[in-house]
Scaffold this motif. Structure first.
Motif, short mmCIF file in Angstrom:
data_model
loop_
_atom_site.label_atom_id
_atom_site.label_comp_id
_atom_site.label_asym_id
_atom_site.label_seq_id
_atom_site.Cartn_x
_atom_site.Cartn_y
_atom_site.Cartn_z
N ALA A 35 0.83 -1.20 0.00
CA ALA A 35 0.00 0.00 0.00
C ALA A 35 0.86 1.25 0.00
O ALA A 35 0.59 2.22 -0.73
N ALA A 36 1.93 1.24 0.82
CA ALA A 36 2.81 2.40 0.88
C ALA A 36 3.53 2.61 -0.45
O ALA A 36 3.69 3.75 -0.91
N ARG A 37 3.98 1.52 -1.07
CA ARG A 37 4.69 1.62 -2.34
C ARG A 37 3.78 2.15 -3.46
O ARG A 37 4.21 2.93 -4.30
N MET A 38 2.51 1.71 -3.46
CA MET A 38 1.59 2.06 -4.54
C MET A 38 0.75 3.30 -4.24
O MET A 38 -0.05 3.73 -5.07
N PHE A 39 0.92 3.85 -3.03
CA PHE A 39 0.16 5.03 -2.62
C PHE A 39 -1.34 4.79 -2.65
O PHE A 39 -2.12 5.60 -3.16
N VAL A 40 -1.74 3.63 -2.12
CA VAL A 40 -3.16 3.29 -1.99
C VAL A 40 -3.40 2.81 -0.56
O VAL A 40 -2.47 2.68 0.23
N THR A 41 -4.65 2.53 -0.23
CA THR A 41 -4.98 2.05 1.11
C THR A 41 -4.75 0.55 1.21
O THR A 41 -4.72 -0.17 0.19
N GLU A 42 -4.59 0.06 2.45
CA GLU A 42 -4.46 -1.38 2.65
C GLU A 42 -5.73 -2.10 2.20
O GLU A 42 -5.67 -3.24 1.72
N LYS A 43 -6.88 -1.44 2.36
CA LYS A 43 -8.15 -2.04 1.93
C LYS A 43 -8.13 -2.29 0.41
O LYS A 43 -8.58 -3.34 -0.06
N ALA A 44 -7.57 -1.33 -0.33
CA ALA A 44 -7.49 -1.49 -1.78
C ALA A 44 -6.55 -2.65 -2.13
O ALA A 44 -6.83 -3.44 -3.04
N VAL A 45 -5.42 -2.76 -1.42
CA VAL A 45 -4.49 -3.86 -1.66
C VAL A 45 -5.14 -5.19 -1.35
O VAL A 45 -5.00 -6.17 -2.10
N SER A 46 -5.90 -5.25 -0.25
CA SER A 46 -6.60 -6.48 0.13
C SER A 46 -7.57 -6.91 -0.96
O SER A 46 -7.68 -8.09 -1.29
N LYS A 47 -8.27 -5.94 -1.54
CA LYS A 47 -9.20 -6.25 -2.63
C LYS A 47 -8.45 -6.81 -3.84
O LYS A 47 -8.88 -7.80 -4.44
N HIS A 48 -7.31 -6.20 -4.18
CA HIS A 48 -6.51 -6.69 -5.30
C HIS A 48 -6.01 -8.11 -5.05
O HIS A 48 -6.05 -8.97 -5.94
N THR A 49 -5.53 -8.37 -3.83
CA THR A 49 -4.98 -9.70 -3.53
C THR A 49 -6.08 -10.76 -3.59
O THR A 49 -5.86 -11.86 -4.07
N ASN A 50 -7.27 -10.41 -3.11
CA ASN A 50 -8.38 -11.37 -3.19
C ASN A 50 -8.72 -11.68 -4.64
O ASN A 50 -9.00 -12.84 -5.00
N ASN A 51 -8.70 -10.65 -5.49
CA ASN A 51 -8.96 -10.86 -6.92
C ASN A 51 -7.89 -11.74 -7.55
O ASN A 51 -8.17 -12.62 -8.37
N ILE A 52 -6.63 -11.50 -7.15
CA ILE A 52 -5.51 -12.29 -7.68
C ILE A 52 -5.68 -13.76 -7.34
O ILE A 52 -5.58 -14.64 -8.19
N PHE A 53 -5.95 -14.04 -6.07
CA PHE A 53 -6.11 -15.43 -5.66
C PHE A 53 -7.29 -16.09 -6.35
O PHE A 53 -7.23 -17.27 -6.70
N SER A 54 -8.35 -15.33 -6.55
CA SER A 54 -9.51 -15.87 -7.22
C SER A 54 -9.17 -16.24 -8.67
O SER A 54 -9.50 -17.33 -9.15
N LYS A 55 -8.50 -15.34 -9.38
CA LYS A 55 -8.15 -15.57 -10.78
C LYS A 55 -7.10 -16.67 -10.94
O LYS A 55 -7.10 -17.39 -11.94
N LEU A 56 -6.20 -16.79 -9.95
CA LEU A 56 -5.17 -17.82 -10.03
C LEU A 56 -5.60 -19.13 -9.38
O LEU A 56 -4.83 -20.08 -9.31
N MET A 57 -6.85 -19.15 -8.91
CA MET A 57 -7.41 -20.36 -8.30
C MET A 57 -6.57 -20.82 -7.12
O MET A 57 -6.30 -22.00 -6.92
#
Length: 217
Positions: free
Chosen positions: A172-194
């Motif tokens: 989140a700090a590196r991308m200048f976004v919130t941890e909530k946004a990162v959590s959403k991205h990671t959940n999407n990643i795991f879903s797409k990568l099964m």
């Protein structure tokens, strides 16, 4: 924290010993060949091994072979590999057993002392420290294929930072976004990568890297 060091270049070996000692690591043995490295790893069972890929007698992959064999005899032995070049085969081989802390850094990263020391500690703790250049190549190689191809550019950036061993807060700090946004991205990643989501960052990163390893096999 006890370290076994495998490096055949005397100047670099001595420099690494001093660097590690200055950051409260105990280098219990430093060796300059593959056979000596295997013997030292099995005998000492260190908290972490820092290993050059190319060592005598063949100067090909003696260091890596010794490290992989040591992990067979000492399951879960944390290994941080140092290499002069990005060699995807070595990254895949290191990840193949999916057990214990693993890392792959280019030797140039050693000059970034803080990051190098952090990588050693992260691997010793059972985590992952992969060089950004290695991650970039692993991601790019099959970028048009599914399911990696289904990731958005933002998700790919998050995946790359995850694979380096960074926490959600650090991403989140590196991308200048919130941890909530990162959590959403990671959940999407795991879903797409099964891959099932996990609260264990180390296990999560290892799962992603293992998946990337399989995709590039």
């Amino acid at each position: 924290m006890r370290v076994v060091l495998g490096e055949d270049l005397a100047l670099l070996r001595d420099g690494l010993i001093r660097l590690l000692a200055a950051h409260d690591f105990e280098v219990v043995e430093a060796v300059d060949s593959g056979p000596a490295l295997l013997e030292a790893l099995v005998r000492h069972k260190p908290d972490v091994a820092v290993v050059d890929v190319r060592m005598p007698p063949t100067f090909t992959d003696e260091g890596l072979k010794a490290a992989i064999e040591a992990r067979k005899q000492v399951p879960g032995l944390p290994i941080l590999v140092l290499s002069q070049y990005v060699e995807q085969l070595y990254a895949r081989e290191l990840l193949s057993d999916r057990a214990g802390g693993v890392g792959y850094l280019l030797k140039d990263r050693v000059s970034e002392v803080g990051q190098f020391v952090d990588a050693v500690r992260r691997v010793a703790a059972g985590g992952t420290a992969m060089d950004p250049d290695v991650i970039s190549q692993l991601l790019a190689r099959r970028e048009r294929d599914e399911p990696l191809g289904s990731l958005t550019p933002r998700e790919r950036e998050v995946l790359s930072l995850m694979a380096e061993g960074r926490s959600n807060a650090a991403i989140a700090a590196r991308m200048f976004v919130t941890e909530k946004a990162v959590s959403k991205h990671t959940n999407n990643i795991f879903s797409k990568l099964m891959l099932p989501p996990s609260e264990d960052d180390n296990r999560r990163v290892l799962a992603v890297l293992a998946y990337l390893n399989d995709m590039n096999g």
